[in-house]
Design a protein around this motif. Structure first.
Motif, PDB file in Angstrom:
ATOM      1  N   LEU A 182       0.823  -1.213   0.000  1.00 36.87           N
ATOM      2  CA  LEU A 182       0.000   0.000   0.000  1.00 36.87           C
ATOM      3  C   LEU A 182       0.858   1.263   0.000  1.00 36.87           C
ATOM      4  O   LEU A 182       0.519   2.250  -0.648  1.00 36.87           O
ATOM      5  CB  LEU A 182      -0.966  -0.008   1.183  1.00 36.87           C
ATOM      6  CG  LEU A 182      -2.054  -1.084   1.145  1.00 36.87           C
ATOM      7  CD1 LEU A 182      -2.913  -1.040   2.401  1.00 36.87           C
ATOM      8  CD2 LEU A 182      -2.918  -0.965  -0.100  1.00 36.87           C
ATOM      9  N   LYS A 183       1.979   1.227   0.716  1.00 34.44           N
ATOM     10  CA  LYS A 183       2.909   2.376   0.708  1.00 34.44           C
ATOM     11  C   LYS A 183       3.426   2.625  -0.699  1.00 34.44           C
ATOM     12  O   LYS A 183       3.490   3.767  -1.152  1.00 34.44           O
ATOM     13  CB  LYS A 183       4.081   2.135   1.655  1.00 34.44           C
ATOM     14  CG  LYS A 183       3.741   2.328   3.104  1.00 34.44           C
ATOM     15  CD  LYS A 183       4.923   1.993   3.993  1.00 34.44           C
ATOM     16  CE  LYS A 183       4.486   1.966   5.448  1.00 34.44           C
ATOM     17  NZ  LYS A 183       5.532   1.417   6.329  1.00 34.44           N
ATOM     18  N   GLU A 184       3.821   1.549  -1.392  1.00 36.80           N
ATOM     19  CA  GLU A 184       4.313   1.680  -2.764  1.00 36.80           C
ATOM     20  C   GLU A 184       3.253   2.255  -3.697  1.00 36.80           C
ATOM     21  O   GLU A 184       3.569   2.961  -4.649  1.00 36.80           O
ATOM     22  CB  GLU A 184       4.768   0.323  -3.305  1.00 36.80           C
ATOM     23  CG  GLU A 184       6.135  -0.066  -2.863  1.00 36.80           C
ATOM     24  CD  GLU A 184       6.597  -1.369  -3.492  1.00 36.80           C
ATOM     25  OE1 GLU A 184       5.972  -1.854  -4.462  1.00 36.80           O
ATOM     26  OE2 GLU A 184       7.601  -1.918  -2.995  1.00 36.80           O
ATOM     27  N   LEU A 185       1.983   1.940  -3.432  1.00 38.23           N
ATOM     28  CA  LEU A 185       0.891   2.433  -4.271  1.00 38.23           C
ATOM     29  C   LEU A 185       0.495   3.862  -3.920  1.00 38.23           C
ATOM     30  O   LEU A 185      -0.347   4.456  -4.580  1.00 38.23           O
ATOM     31  CB  LEU A 185      -0.323   1.508  -4.148  1.00 38.23           C
ATOM     32  CG  LEU A 185      -0.132   0.096  -4.714  1.00 38.23           C
ATOM     33  CD1 LEU A 185      -1.313  -0.805  -4.331  1.00 38.23           C
ATOM     34  CD2 LEU A 185       0.011   0.140  -6.233  1.00 38.23           C
ATOM     35  N   GLY A 186       1.086   4.423  -2.867  1.00 40.85           N
ATOM     36  CA  GLY A 186       0.819   5.803  -2.490  1.00 40.85           C
ATOM     37  C   GLY A 186      -0.385   6.003  -1.592  1.00 40.85           C
ATOM     38  O   GLY A 186      -0.880   7.126  -1.450  1.00 40.85           O
ATOM     39  N   VAL A 187      -0.856   4.944  -0.956  1.00 37.96           N
ATOM     40  CA  VAL A 187      -1.985   5.060  -0.024  1.00 37.96           C
ATOM     41  C   VAL A 187      -1.483   5.738   1.245  1.00 37.96           C
ATOM     42  O   VAL A 187      -0.394   5.447   1.739  1.00 37.96           O
ATOM     43  CB  VAL A 187      -2.582   3.662   0.293  1.00 37.96           C
ATOM     44  CG1 VAL A 187      -3.685   3.764   1.333  1.00 37.96           C
ATOM     45  CG2 VAL A 187      -3.090   3.012  -0.984  1.00 37.96           C
ATOM     46  N   SER A 188      -2.289   6.649   1.789  1.00 37.71           N
ATOM     47  CA  SER A 188      -1.876   7.395   2.982  1.00 37.71           C
ATOM     48  C   SER A 188      -1.745   6.480   4.196  1.00 37.71           C
ATOM     49  O   SER A 188      -2.440   5.478   4.315  1.00 37.71           O
ATOM     50  CB  SER A 188      -2.859   8.529   3.267  1.00 37.71           C
ATOM     51  OG  SER A 188      -4.141   8.005   3.533  1.00 37.71           O
ATOM     52  N   GLU A 189      -0.834   6.872   5.091  1.00 39.15           N
ATOM     53  CA  GLU A 189      -0.554   6.097   6.308  1.00 39.15           C
ATOM     54  C   GLU A 189      -1.812   5.888   7.142  1.00 39.15           C
ATOM     55  O   GLU A 189      -1.988   4.834   7.742  1.00 39.15           O
ATOM     56  CB  GLU A 189       0.505   6.809   7.160  1.00 39.15           C
ATOM     57  CG  GLU A 189       1.911   6.635   6.678  1.00 39.15           C
ATOM     58  CD  GLU A 189       2.478   5.237   6.894  1.00 39.15           C
ATOM     59  OE1 GLU A 189       2.143   4.570   7.888  1.00 39.15           O
ATOM     60  OE2 GLU A 189       3.254   4.813   6.031  1.00 39.15           O
ATOM     61  N   LYS A 190      -2.674   6.917   7.205  1.00 40.63           N
ATOM     62  CA  LYS A 190      -3.860   6.790   8.056  1.00 40.63           C
ATOM     63  C   LYS A 190      -4.757   5.646   7.583  1.00 40.63           C
ATOM     64  O   LYS A 190      -5.360   4.959   8.397  1.00 40.63           O
ATOM     65  CB  LYS A 190      -4.627   8.116   8.134  1.00 40.63           C
ATOM     66  CG  LYS A 190      -5.278   8.569   6.836  1.00 40.63           C
ATOM     67  CD  LYS A 190      -6.040   9.861   7.031  1.00 40.63           C
ATOM     68  CE  LYS A 190      -6.830  10.198   5.771  1.00 40.63           C
ATOM     69  NZ  LYS A 190      -7.703  11.344   5.970  1.00 40.63           N
ATOM     70  N   ILE A 191      -4.817   5.406   6.273  1.00 43.99           N
ATOM     71  CA  ILE A 191      -5.620   4.298   5.758  1.00 43.99           C
ATOM     72  C   ILE A 191      -4.884   2.975   5.966  1.00 43.99           C
ATOM     73  O   ILE A 191      -5.482   1.979   6.371  1.00 43.99           O
ATOM     74  CB  ILE A 191      -5.971   4.506   4.272  1.00 43.99           C
ATOM     75  CG1 ILE A 191      -6.868   5.743   4.102  1.00 43.99           C
ATOM     76  CG2 ILE A 191      -6.667   3.270   3.698  1.00 43.99           C
ATOM     77  CD1 ILE A 191      -7.148   6.132   2.669  1.00 43.99           C
ATOM     78  N   ILE A 192      -3.582   2.981   5.732  1.00 43.32           N
ATOM     79  CA  ILE A 192      -2.787   1.760   5.935  1.00 43.32           C
ATOM     80  C   ILE A 192      -2.917   1.274   7.372  1.00 43.32           C
ATOM     81  O   ILE A 192      -3.026   0.075   7.628  1.00 43.32           O
ATOM     82  CB  ILE A 192      -1.306   2.009   5.577  1.00 43.32           C
ATOM     83  CG1 ILE A 192      -1.168   2.259   4.073  1.00 43.32           C
ATOM     84  CG2 ILE A 192      -0.423   0.838   6.009  1.00 43.32           C
ATOM     85  CD1 ILE A 192       0.214   2.712   3.633  1.00 43.32           C
ATOM     86  N   ASN A 193      -2.943   2.201   8.318  1.00 44.65           N
ATOM     87  CA  ASN A 193      -3.019   1.843   9.738  1.00 44.65           C
ATOM     88  C   ASN A 193      -4.434   1.540  10.215  1.00 44.65           C
ATOM     89  O   ASN A 193      -4.636   1.249  11.391  1.00 44.65           O
ATOM     90  CB  ASN A 193      -2.402   2.955  10.587  1.00 44.65           C
ATOM     91  CG  ASN A 193      -0.922   3.096  10.327  1.00 44.65           C
ATOM     92  OD1 ASN A 193      -0.237   2.137  10.000  1.00 44.65           O
ATOM     93  ND2 ASN A 193      -0.416   4.317  10.453  1.00 44.65           N
TER      94      ASN A 193
END
Length: 197
Positions: free
Chosen positions: A140-151
């Motif tokens: 998800l980080k590589e795809l540019g998804v924000s940290e708040k969504i990843i967490n």
């Protein structure tokens, strides 16, 4: 990454005399091919592994699409899971494997080492270049998804903005979240991603 060198006690055994071979086998047992490699892959040869997950990945909510694809691989024959895994977390993988006609086994050996907890394997060498699945958060980080969504844990409610960001950047992940509805808002529910921020 897992080191796949073969440090086998039986190396060079063929260069010994028959008497030395019998003595060695009597003392140490029959040499096992690629023993170190098999310890890291739940008792299987690395070249037979189609895909593998770590303990952390198996215990995440939802399923990894790479494992679903591996189960449907034309040469896939077995789903093997470490007995240290809570099978409630692996239930979707087990059900899919059974549906696709793969056998399912749990294994345990005090000699097993490393992070591998689940593998999809063949009865023959498939020699996949990369058997290890990238973690959800790294992907998800590589795809540019924000940290708040990843967490934000899977199954959570997301506001329209967060839901759309996920749908645009990581459409495979959307099925694991719920869009915050008007009724949810009336009931006082909030976007878990925005709350984490």
């Amino acid at each position: 990454m897992v080191n796949e060198n073969n440090n086998n006690n039986g190396e060079g055994l063929s260069s010994k005399s028959k008497l030395e071979q019998k003595l060695f086998t009597g003392i140490h047992g029959t040499p096992e091919l690629k023993k170190t490699e098999k310890k890291k892959h739940l008792g299987e040869f690395r070249e037979r592994v189609i895909k593998a997950l770590t303990f952390d990945q198996v215990h995440e909510e939802g399923t990894y699409p790479e494992i679903k694809e591996a189960i449907r691989h034309p040469k896939a024959r077995h789903l093997i899971i470490s007995r240290k895994v809570d099978l409630n977390y692996a239930r979707d993988y087990i059900n899919l494997a059974r549906h696709e006609g793969l056998s399912f086994t749990t294994v345990d050996d005090p000699d097993f080492e490393g992070p591998v907890a689940l593998i999809v394997v063949s009865d023959e060498a498939v020699n996949e270049d990369d058997i290890y699945v990238q973690s959800r958060s790294d992907k998800l980080k590589e795809l540019g998804v924000s940290e708040k969504i990843i967490n934000t844990s899977r199954g959570s409610l997301l506001c329209l903005d967060c839901y759309q960001e996920l749908a645009e950047k990581a459409p495979d992940e959307v099925e694991y979240y719920n869009k915050l509805s008007f009724l949810d808002k009336l009931l006082g529910k909030k976007c878990k991603s925005c709350e984490n921020n």
